[in-house]
Structures are given as C-alpha cells and as structure tokens.
Design a protein around this motif. Structure first.
Motif, short mmCIF file in Angstrom:
data_model
loop_
_atom_site.label_atom_id
_atom_site.label_comp_id
_atom_site.label_asym_id
_atom_site.label_seq_id
_atom_site.Cartn_x
_atom_site.Cartn_y
_atom_site.Cartn_z
N ARG A 199 0.83 -1.21 0.00
CA ARG A 199 0.00 0.00 0.00
C ARG A 199 0.86 1.26 0.00
O ARG A 199 0.56 2.23 -0.70
N ILE A 200 1.93 1.25 0.78
CA ILE A 200 2.82 2.41 0.83
C ILE A 200 3.48 2.65 -0.52
O ILE A 200 3.53 3.78 -1.02
N VAL A 201 3.98 1.58 -1.14
CA VAL A 201 4.66 1.72 -2.43
C VAL A 201 3.67 2.16 -3.50
O VAL A 201 3.97 3.02 -4.33
N ARG A 202 2.47 1.59 -3.50
CA ARG A 202 1.45 2.00 -4.49
C ARG A 202 1.06 3.46 -4.32
O ARG A 202 0.82 4.16 -5.31
N LYS A 203 0.98 3.92 -3.09
CA LYS A 203 0.62 5.31 -2.84
C LYS A 203 1.75 6.26 -3.26
O LYS A 203 1.52 7.33 -3.81
N ARG A 204 2.98 5.84 -3.01
CA ARG A 204 4.13 6.68 -3.33
C ARG A 204 4.39 6.74 -4.84
O ARG A 204 4.82 7.75 -5.37
N TYR A 205 4.14 5.63 -5.52
CA TYR A 205 4.38 5.55 -6.97
C TYR A 205 3.10 5.10 -7.67
O TYR A 205 2.98 3.95 -8.12
N PRO A 206 2.11 5.99 -7.81
CA PRO A 206 0.79 5.59 -8.33
C PRO A 206 0.77 5.13 -9.78
O PRO A 206 -0.11 4.38 -10.17
N ARG A 207 1.73 5.53 -10.58
CA ARG A 207 1.72 5.15 -12.00
C ARG A 207 2.56 3.90 -12.28
O ARG A 207 2.75 3.54 -13.43
N HIS A 208 3.05 3.25 -11.25
CA HIS A 208 3.88 2.06 -11.43
C HIS A 208 3.11 0.82 -10.99
O HIS A 208 2.22 0.89 -10.16
N SER A 209 3.49 -0.32 -11.54
CA SER A 209 2.91 -1.60 -11.13
C SER A 209 3.71 -2.15 -9.96
O SER A 209 4.94 -2.05 -9.94
N VAL A 210 3.01 -2.73 -9.02
CA VAL A 210 3.64 -3.31 -7.84
C VAL A 210 3.23 -4.77 -7.74
O VAL A 210 2.05 -5.08 -7.73
N PHE A 211 4.22 -5.66 -7.70
CA PHE A 211 3.94 -7.08 -7.56
C PHE A 211 4.83 -7.65 -6.47
O PHE A 211 6.04 -7.41 -6.46
N LEU A 212 4.24 -8.37 -5.56
CA LEU A 212 5.00 -9.07 -4.53
C LEU A 212 5.12 -10.52 -4.96
O LEU A 212 4.11 -11.19 -5.19
N VAL A 213 6.34 -10.98 -5.09
CA VAL A 213 6.59 -12.33 -5.56
C VAL A 213 7.49 -13.04 -4.56
O VAL A 213 8.48 -12.48 -4.10
N ASP A 214 7.13 -14.27 -4.24
CA ASP A 214 7.95 -15.08 -3.35
C ASP A 214 9.32 -15.31 -4.00
O ASP A 214 9.40 -15.59 -5.20
N ALA A 215 10.36 -15.19 -3.23
CA ALA A 215 11.72 -15.32 -3.77
C ALA A 215 11.95 -16.69 -4.40
O ALA A 215 12.60 -16.80 -5.44
N ASP A 216 11.42 -17.75 -3.81
CA ASP A 216 11.60 -19.09 -4.38
C ASP A 216 10.96 -19.20 -5.75
O ASP A 216 11.51 -19.81 -6.66
N ILE A 217 9.80 -18.61 -5.91
CA ILE A 217 9.11 -18.65 -7.21
C ILE A 217 9.90 -17.86 -8.25
O ILE A 217 10.06 -18.29 -9.39
N ALA A 218 10.41 -16.70 -7.86
CA ALA A 218 11.20 -15.89 -8.80
C ALA A 218 12.46 -16.63 -9.23
O ALA A 218 12.83 -16.62 -10.40
#
Length: 51
Positions: free
Chosen positions: A14-33
C-alpha cells in the motif's frame, strides 16, 4: 505465511502503491522468482531458458 509477514507485505504494498501511483507493484515469493529463472549473479542478471 504467518499473519505478521502477510500484514507487513500488505502495508508495504500500500505504501509503495501510494508513493508511486503510476507504477505496477507485484510481490513475488523469492523461491518462485528463482524457479522462474531470474537470479542475480555478481553485476549481471541472467535468465535460464526453458523454465
């Protein structure tokens, strides 16, 4: 995943989306990446083919 980790990830997202509203934010598990083939090796980023 514990409730604390899930809550912290939600707040961080939420903080990152609010700070950078025009960017995409995805949280990915490190093992999956890493399984997908992305790994940092020194100064280079390499991708494995076929995964």
């Amino acid at each position: 995943m514990s409730w604390g980790i899930g809550f912290a990830l939600t707040v961080a997202e939420r903080i990152v989306r609010k700070r950078y509203p025009r960017h995409s934010v995805f949280l990915v598990d490190a093992d999956i990446a890493l399984q997908a083939g992305w790994a940092l090796v020194g100064k280079d980023v390499r991708r494995r083919d076929g995964v």
